[in-house]
Design a protein around this motif. Structure first.
Motif, short mmCIF file in Angstrom:
data_model
loop_
_atom_site.label_atom_id
_atom_site.label_comp_id
_atom_site.label_asym_id
_atom_site.label_seq_id
_atom_site.Cartn_x
_atom_site.Cartn_y
_atom_site.Cartn_z
N LEU A 164 31.62 14.93 56.35
CA LEU A 164 31.65 16.08 57.23
C LEU A 164 31.74 17.36 56.41
O LEU A 164 32.70 17.57 55.67
CB LEU A 164 32.85 15.99 58.19
CG LEU A 164 32.82 14.81 59.18
CD1 LEU A 164 34.10 14.77 60.00
CD2 LEU A 164 31.60 14.91 60.11
N HIS B 88 30.41 21.45 59.89
CA HIS B 88 30.69 20.39 60.86
C HIS B 88 32.12 20.50 61.36
O HIS B 88 32.37 20.46 62.58
CB HIS B 88 30.50 19.01 60.20
CG HIS B 88 29.08 18.66 59.93
ND1 HIS B 88 28.71 17.76 58.95
CD2 HIS B 88 27.91 19.08 60.48
CE1 HIS B 88 27.39 17.63 58.93
NE2 HIS B 88 26.89 18.43 59.86
N GLY C 236 28.76 14.39 62.83
CA GLY C 236 29.07 15.80 62.64
C GLY C 236 27.93 16.71 63.04
O GLY C 236 28.13 17.76 63.66
N GLU C 237 26.70 16.31 62.71
CA GLU C 237 25.53 17.13 63.04
C GLU C 237 25.33 17.18 64.55
O GLU C 237 24.98 18.23 65.11
CB GLU C 237 24.29 16.56 62.36
CG GLU C 237 23.11 17.51 62.28
CD GLU C 237 23.37 18.73 61.41
OE1 GLU C 237 22.73 19.76 61.65
OE2 GLU C 237 24.24 18.66 60.50
N PHE D 54 27.82 19.48 66.01
CA PHE D 54 27.46 20.85 65.66
C PHE D 54 26.54 21.45 66.73
O PHE D 54 26.77 22.55 67.22
CB PHE D 54 26.78 20.88 64.29
CG PHE D 54 26.33 22.25 63.85
CD1 PHE D 54 27.18 23.08 63.14
CD2 PHE D 54 25.04 22.70 64.15
CE1 PHE D 54 26.76 24.35 62.74
CE2 PHE D 54 24.62 23.96 63.76
CZ PHE D 54 25.49 24.79 63.05
#
Length: 449
Positions: free
Chosen positions: A15, A19, A150-151, A154
Motif C-alpha cells: 500500500l 493508497h 489499495g488501488e 483509491f
C-alpha cells in the motif's frame, strides 16, 4: 520502510502513501453523508455543524491514540494486538471477535445495499445476481495483491470526493450569484433565518449518535499499517489530515446544502444531494447519486473483505487453515472463510427482509462504541508501560492522558444516549448481551505468565 518478506507470517507492504491516505479518507465518508444527512439536518438543524465538529475532535483524538500505538510496532497485522498486549488477552479476544463479526454483518448489509442500488437501473434482473457478481469481483481484487485492493479503494474514494466537491462548488457559485430557487434566494443566511436549532433542541442528543455512526469505519486505516509502505511516514500523514477532511467534506458540504435552500426543506429518507442537484436542473440527479452511493457501498464491502480477512488471520495466531499466508503474502484462507460467510447474505435475502440486516448492523454499530473505548484505554495503559518509558515516543497523542479520558467519557456518553433513546435501546441491549456472552467465553482463555 522497505517491504518485509522472508517470513511466512509477514504481510506484503504493497500500500503506497496515496493508497493509505485515500483509505483513511474513504473510512470517514460513507452513505451516511449522502443519504443520512437529511435525517441529521431535520433532527438538529444547522447546529448539526457544531455536532460534527465536536464528534470529529473526539474521533481525531481516538485516531491519534491508535496512531501512536501503531507506530510502536507497525508489523502487527491488526490493532487488536495492542489491546491484547496492554489490556489483556481476554480483552483482545472479546474485541477481536466482536470486530470480525461486526464487519461481517456490515458487509452483509452493504452487499444487500449493492443489489438494491443496482435494481434502480435494472429492475427486471434479480438482485441476488448483482450481489454475487460484485462480491466475486471484490473477492478477486482482494486475493490478487494488496496493491490491487489499495488501488480500488483509491478510486472508490475519488468518486465520493468528486461528488462532495461538486456539491460545495455548486453552493459557492449559487451564493455568489444569489441564485433564486423555488425556496428563495441562495444565501448563507439560510443557516440562521429559519432558526438554528430544530425543535428547541429536543433531538440534539440523538443527533450526536447519528453523527457518530457517520464516522464508523474511521479506524480502518489502522488495519493497513502492516501492509503500508513506510508506515512511519504514511500513517501519521493520513491520521493528521482527518481534521481537514471533516472541515471540508462534512462541514463544508453541509454548509453548502443548507445555504442552497432552507434546512427546513430537508427530511429523513430523502438525500439532500438528490434534492439539490435536481433542484438546479441537473437531469438524472437521482441516478448520479445512486451511482455514488453504490460505489460507497462497494467501498465499504471491499474494506470489509480486507478487514475480516486480516482480523481472522490475526485471531488465528498463525495456526490452522486461516493462519496461513499464500505466496503473494496475503491471508488468502482467512479471506476465503470471511467471504463465504458474507455470501450467506445472498441466501438470507430470500428468507428475511433487508430490515433484518439493519437490526444486526445496528447491534454492531453499538458495539463499535465499546471497541473504540477499549482502544483508547489500551493507549492509556501503553503510556503507563515500560514500552513507552523506554521507547522512541513516535507520533505522541496530544494532551494525553487528559484527551484519552475525555474521549472515553465521550464514548460512554454516546453509549448512554443509545441505551436511553427509544429507537436504539433494543439494539444497544442486544449489544450488551453479546458482550456478556463474549466475556463468559473469554474466561476459558488461559493467560500465560
Amino acid at each position: 520502510m522497505s517491504q518485509q518478506k522472508g517470513s511466512p507470517q509477514k504481510l506484503d507492504r504493497g500500500l503506497t502513501g496515496r493508497h493509505v491516505e485515500m483509505i483513511a479518507l474513504g473510512g470517514t465518508i460513507g452513505t451516511g453523508l449522502f443519504l443520512g444527512a437529511g435525517r441529521s439536518i431535520s433532527a438538529a438543524g444547522p447546529v448539526i455543524l457544531f455536532v460534527y465538529a465536536i464528534v470529529g475532535i473526539f474521533m481525531f483524538w481516538m485516531m491519534r491514540a491508535l496512531g501512536e500505538l501503531l507506530l510502536t510496532d507497525p508489523n502487527r497485522s491488526t490493532f487488536v494486538g495492542f489491546i491484547e498486549k496492554y489490556v489483556g488477552p481476554k480483552a483482545g479476544f472479546i474485541i477481536g471477535w466482536t470486530y470480525w463479526i461486526g464487519w461481517i454483518t456490515i458487509a452483509m448489509a452493504e452487499l444487500t445495499a449493492v443489489g438494491t442500488y443496482m435494481e434502480f437501473w435494472f429492475p427486471n434482473i434479480p438482485v441476488w445476481i448483482w450481489e454475487l457478481i460484485v462480491l466475486a469481483i471484490l473477492y478477486g481484487i482482494n486475493i490478487i495483491a494488496v496493491a490491487a485492493f489499495g488501488e480500488t479503494e483509491f478510486w472508490f474514494s475519488m468518486i465520493k470526493i468528486i461528488a462532495i466537491i461538486a456539491m460545495i462548488v455548486t453552493g459557492v457559485i449559487m451564493m455568489v450569484m444569489h441564485t433564486k430557487t423555488s425556496s428563495g434566494i441562495t444565501s448563507i443566511s439560510n443557516l440562521w433565518q429559519h432558526g438554528f436549532v430544530a425543535d428547541g433542541g429536543g433531538h440534539l442528543l440523538s443527533a450526536f449518535q447519528m453523527v457518530f455512526f457517520a464516522f464508523l469505519g474511521i479506524e480502518f486505516v489502522g488495519m493497513t499499517a502492516a501492509e503500508a509502505q513506510d508506515p512511519y511516514k504514511n500513517i501519521p500523514k493520513a491520521i493528521n489530515s482527518i481534521i481537514v477532511r471533516i472541515l471540508i467534506f462534512y462541514i463544508g458540504a453541509l454548509i453548502a446544502i443548507m445555504s442552497i435552500q432552507p434546512w427546513t426543506n430537508y427530511h429523513a429518507g430523502e438525500s439532500p444531494f438528490v434534492q439539490v442537484f435536481a433542484g438546479i436542473g441537473i437531469t438524472g440527479a437521482a441516478g448520479i447519486i445512486n451511482f455514488v452511493v453504490l460505489t460507497a457501498a462497494a467501498s465499504s464491502l471491499n474494506s470489509a473483505i480486507f478487514t475480516t480477512g486480516r482480523m481472522l488471520f490475526s485471531l488465528s495466531k498463525g495456526k490452522g487453515y486461516v493462519g496461513k499466508i499464500n505466496k503473494r503474502y496475503i491471508p488468502n484462507n482467512a479471506i476465503n472463510v470471511s467471504v463465504l460467510l458474507i455470501a450467506v447474505a445472498v441466501v438470507l435475502n430470500f428468507f428475511f427482509p433487508a430490515t433484518a440486516f439493519d437490526l444486526v448492523t445496528s447491534v454492531a454499530s453499538a458495539a463499535f462504541v465499546v471497541m473504540y473505548g477499549v482502544l483508547v484505554y489500551a493507549h492509556v495503559k501503553y503510556r503507563k508501560s515500560d514500552d513507552y518509558k523506554n521507547g522512541k515516543k513516535l507520533f505522541k497523542m496530544p494532551g494525553s492522558p487528559v484527551t484519552d479520558y475525555l474521549t472515553i467519557a465521550f464514548l460512554i456518553g454516546i453509549f448512554l444516549i443509545l441505551l436511553f433513546t427509544k429507537d436504539t435501546m433494543p439494539t444497544t441491549v442486544l449489544a450488551i448481551v453479546w458482550f456478556v456472552i463474549m466475556i463468559v467465553l473469554s474466561l476459558r482463555i488461559k493467560t500465560k505468565k
